[in-house]
Enzyme design. Structure first.
Site, PDB file in Angstrom:
ATOM      1  N   SER A   1       0.818  -1.216   0.000  1.00  0.00           N
ATOM      2  CA  SER A   1       0.000   0.000   0.000  1.00  0.00           C
ATOM      3  C   SER A   1       0.845   1.256   0.000  1.00  0.00           C
ATOM      4  O   SER A   1       0.315   2.349  -0.187  1.00  0.00           O
ATOM      5  CB  SER A   1      -0.848   0.047   1.269  1.00  0.00           C
ATOM      6  OG  SER A   1      -1.677  -1.060   1.364  1.00  0.00           O
TER       7      SER A   1
ATOM      8  N   GLU B   1      -3.762   0.350  -8.908  1.00  0.00           N
ATOM      9  CA  GLU B   1      -2.655   1.271  -9.200  1.00  0.00           C
ATOM     10  C   GLU B   1      -1.462   0.445  -9.687  1.00  0.00           C
ATOM     11  O   GLU B   1      -1.077  -0.522  -9.016  1.00  0.00           O
ATOM     12  CB  GLU B   1      -2.237   2.036  -7.941  1.00  0.00           C
ATOM     13  CG  GLU B   1      -3.162   3.164  -7.568  1.00  0.00           C
ATOM     14  CD  GLU B   1      -2.676   3.912  -6.324  1.00  0.00           C
ATOM     15  OE1 GLU B   1      -2.514   5.131  -6.388  1.00  0.00           O
ATOM     16  OE2 GLU B   1      -2.465   3.271  -5.275  1.00  0.00           O
TER      17      GLU B   1
ATOM     18  N   HIS C   1      -1.170  -2.563  -7.118  1.00  0.00           N
ATOM     19  CA  HIS C   1      -1.852  -2.228  -5.861  1.00  0.00           C
ATOM     20  C   HIS C   1      -3.364  -2.284  -6.032  1.00  0.00           C
ATOM     21  O   HIS C   1      -3.963  -1.418  -6.659  1.00  0.00           O
ATOM     22  CB  HIS C   1      -1.393  -0.817  -5.396  1.00  0.00           C
ATOM     23  CG  HIS C   1      -2.030  -0.388  -4.123  1.00  0.00           C
ATOM     24  ND1 HIS C   1      -2.466   0.895  -3.893  1.00  0.00           N
ATOM     25  CD2 HIS C   1      -2.319  -1.082  -3.001  1.00  0.00           C
ATOM     26  CE1 HIS C   1      -2.986   0.967  -2.700  1.00  0.00           C
ATOM     27  NE2 HIS C   1      -2.918  -0.209  -2.133  1.00  0.00           N
TER      28      HIS C   1
HETATM   29  N1  LIG Z   1      -6.388  -3.930   3.736  1.00  0.00           N
HETATM   30  C1  LIG Z   1      -6.439  -3.099   2.711  1.00  0.00           C
HETATM   31  O1  LIG Z   1      -7.379  -2.304   2.580  1.00  0.00           O
HETATM   32  C2  LIG Z   1      -5.340  -3.133   1.676  1.00  0.00           C
HETATM   33  C3  LIG Z   1      -5.559  -2.540   0.420  1.00  0.00           C
HETATM   34  C4  LIG Z   1      -4.539  -2.595  -0.547  1.00  0.00           C
HETATM   35  C5  LIG Z   1      -3.331  -3.203  -0.244  1.00  0.00           C
HETATM   36  N2  LIG Z   1      -3.146  -3.757   0.999  1.00  0.00           N
HETATM   37  C6  LIG Z   1      -1.855  -4.398   1.277  1.00  0.00           C
HETATM   38  O2  LIG Z   1      -2.008  -5.792   1.128  1.00  0.00           O
HETATM   39  C7  LIG Z   1      -1.129  -6.472   2.042  1.00  0.00           C
HETATM   40  C8  LIG Z   1      -1.959  -7.439   2.890  1.00  0.00           C
HETATM   41  O3  LIG Z   1      -2.967  -6.728   3.584  1.00  0.00           O
HETATM   42  P1  LIG Z   1      -4.254  -7.489   4.180  1.00  0.00           P
HETATM   43  O4  LIG Z   1      -5.235  -6.428   4.512  1.00  0.00           O
HETATM   44  O5  LIG Z   1      -4.630  -8.638   3.325  1.00  0.00           O
HETATM   45  O6  LIG Z   1      -3.626  -8.056   5.555  1.00  0.00           O
HETATM   46  P2  LIG Z   1      -4.095  -9.323   6.415  1.00  0.00           P
HETATM   47  O7  LIG Z   1      -3.563  -9.101   7.793  1.00  0.00           O
HETATM   48  O8  LIG Z   1      -5.562  -9.578   6.240  1.00  0.00           O
HETATM   49  O9  LIG Z   1      -3.336 -10.555   5.713  1.00  0.00           O
HETATM   50  C9  LIG Z   1      -1.948 -10.686   5.655  1.00  0.00           C
HETATM   51  C10 LIG Z   1      -1.668 -12.181   5.519  1.00  0.00           C
HETATM   52  O10 LIG Z   1      -0.290 -12.359   5.214  1.00  0.00           O
HETATM   53  C11 LIG Z   1       0.144 -13.507   5.911  1.00  0.00           C
HETATM   54  N3  LIG Z   1       1.600 -13.469   6.026  1.00  0.00           N
HETATM   55  C12 LIG Z   1       2.365 -12.731   6.872  1.00  0.00           C
HETATM   56  N4  LIG Z   1       3.670 -13.000   6.668  1.00  0.00           N
HETATM   57  C13 LIG Z   1       3.724 -13.913   5.664  1.00  0.00           C
HETATM   58  C14 LIG Z   1       4.784 -14.606   5.022  1.00  0.00           C
HETATM   59  N5  LIG Z   1       6.051 -14.396   5.373  1.00  0.00           N
HETATM   60  N6  LIG Z   1       4.481 -15.481   4.023  1.00  0.00           N
HETATM   61  C15 LIG Z   1       3.190 -15.722   3.679  1.00  0.00           C
HETATM   62  N7  LIG Z   1       2.138 -15.098   4.275  1.00  0.00           N
HETATM   63  C16 LIG Z   1       2.410 -14.220   5.252  1.00  0.00           C
HETATM   64  C17 LIG Z   1      -0.596 -13.447   7.239  1.00  0.00           C
HETATM   65  O11 LIG Z   1      -0.626 -14.712   7.885  1.00  0.00           O
HETATM   66  C18 LIG Z   1      -1.972 -12.961   6.789  1.00  0.00           C
HETATM   67  O12 LIG Z   1      -2.828 -14.045   6.484  1.00  0.00           O
HETATM   68  C19 LIG Z   1      -0.389  -5.388   2.817  1.00  0.00           C
HETATM   69  O13 LIG Z   1       0.827  -5.115   2.175  1.00  0.00           O
HETATM   70  C20 LIG Z   1      -1.345  -4.205   2.698  1.00  0.00           C
HETATM   71  O14 LIG Z   1      -0.697  -2.966   2.841  1.00  0.00           O
HETATM   72  C21 LIG Z   1      -4.125  -3.764   1.958  1.00  0.00           C
END
Ligand SMILES: NC(=O)c1ccc[n+]([C@@H]2O[C@H](COP(=O)([O-])OP(=O)(O)OC[C@H]3O[C@@H](n4cnc5c(N)ncnc54)[C@H](O)[C@@H]3O)[C@@H](O)[C@H]2O)c1
Length: 293
Positions: A121, A154, A142
């Site tokens: 993000s 993005e 993104h």
């Molecule tokens: N939540 C949002 O609105 C959003 C929007 C766009 C982008 N993002 C980005 O997407 C990414 C994930 O966000 P999310 O909301 O899905 O988080 P989340 O906490 O729901 O999920 C993250 C997952 O990654 C797993 N994980 C952690 N370390 C790991 C590893 N070494 N190998 C494999 N899996 C691993 C965790 O167990 C978890 O299931 C982040 O970089 C976030 O910035 C989030």
């Protein structure tokens, strides 16, 4: 010639990883989905099945399309199962050290021509790319949350991202039916550069007692015509992710206007991360969300 993508690997089966696997499978890509947490990985297919089911109920997807999509997703407890993917999308926690460790493990198993994308993000794509063996085949893709519903993606080029990689990513975004916008590689890109300071300001407004959770969210829904209040949206994004993004903005742009609100820090320290942990600015454990302040 444009590099063609048939199989996609997704690292991280949280809310974003499940959404990305869902839209890829629905668009005809074979998908392997990995998570370091076996329990999360085990639950992911049920989450995707439930989300596809809602699309079937709304008449957006047929039963047959849902079943075909589910059959295209394979769970991968180990990254060794990524050996034949054309595109690996990392969407694990928003932490640079964690992401670097994932890229270093991925580079050992991926084909030399495979592309790596990060769904980060906010973190510099140029810096993340430099931790791989293929900066020219590395790009930011993104997605927005929830992935099946949100139209925008993005695309972020790092300094070394090659044209072939960019075109392959653009073709991929078009095939999954999304609209790509191009952002330069600056902290938090476009959407979160604008959105997160607003959310952080809403949390300061709460912290300083200007309004309650309910009055702040109602004010922005009815006064600014936002579909969701900023605190409700923060819970939806995940408060840990919000904090990480504010830290990247604060460190990367060195301006005190990006200082994360201490109340946001406190909620994250308490493990109150929003919807994904059932408690954030609202408590989701009952029948309907109850404000926590
Ligand atoms: N939540 C949002 O609105 C959003 C929007 C766009 C982008 N993002 C980005 O997407 C990414 C994930 O966000 P999310 O909301 O899905 O988080 P989340 O906490 O729901 O999920 C993250 C997952 O990654 C797993 N994980 C952690 N370390 C790991 C590893 N070494 N190998 C494999 N899996 C691993 C965790 O167990 C978890 O299931 C982040 O970089 C976030 O910035 C989030």
């Amino acid at each position: 010639m444009v590099f063609s993508i048939h199989k996609v690997g997704v690292v991280g089966a949280g809310q974003m990883g499940c959404g990305i696997a869902h839209v890829c499978a629905l668009s005809g890509y074979d998908v392997v989905l990995n998570d370091v947490d076996g329990e999360k990985l085990g639950e992911s297919l049920e989450t995707i099945r439930g989300n596809l089911g809602r699309q079937v109920t709304r008449g957006l997807v047929t039963d047959e399309q849902r079943n075909e999509a589910l059959n295209r997703i394979a769970l991968a407890p180990s990254l060794a199962d990524f050996a034949d993917v054309d595109l690996a999308i990392e969407t694990a926690v928003e932490d640079e050290a964690e992401k670097r460790a994932i890229f270093s493990a991925l580079c050992k198993v991926l084909r030399p021509d495979a592309i790596i994308a990060s769904n980060s993000s906010s973190i510099s794509i140029t810096r993340l790319a430099s931790s791989t063996d293929r900066p020219e085949q590395f790009i930011g893709i993104h997605f927005m949350n929830p992935v099946p519903l949100m139209q925008l993606v993005e695309l972020v080029r790092g300094i070394a991202t090659g044209e072939k990689t960019f075109e392959a990513a653009r073709g991929f975004v078009a095939r999954i039916g999304k609209t790509a916008t191009v952002a330069e590689d600056f902290p938090a890109f476009i959407v979160n550069r604008i959105l997160l300071p607003m959310i952080n300001e809403a949390i300061y407004t709460l912290y300083e007692g200007v309004g309650t959770v309910d009055s702040i969210d109602t004010a922005m829904k009815l006064g600014a015509n936002h579909p969701m209040g900023p605190l409700q949206l923060a819970d939806f994004i995940g408060l840990d992710t919000c904090l990480h993004i504010m830290q990247v903005l604060h460190d990367g742009l060195a301006d005190s206007k990006y200082r994360p609100c201490p109340l946001l820090v406190k909620y994250v320290e308490a493990g109150w991360l929003g919807r994904k942990t059932d408690r954030g600015f609202y408590d989701y454990r009952g029948e309907k969300p109850v404000p926590t302040r």
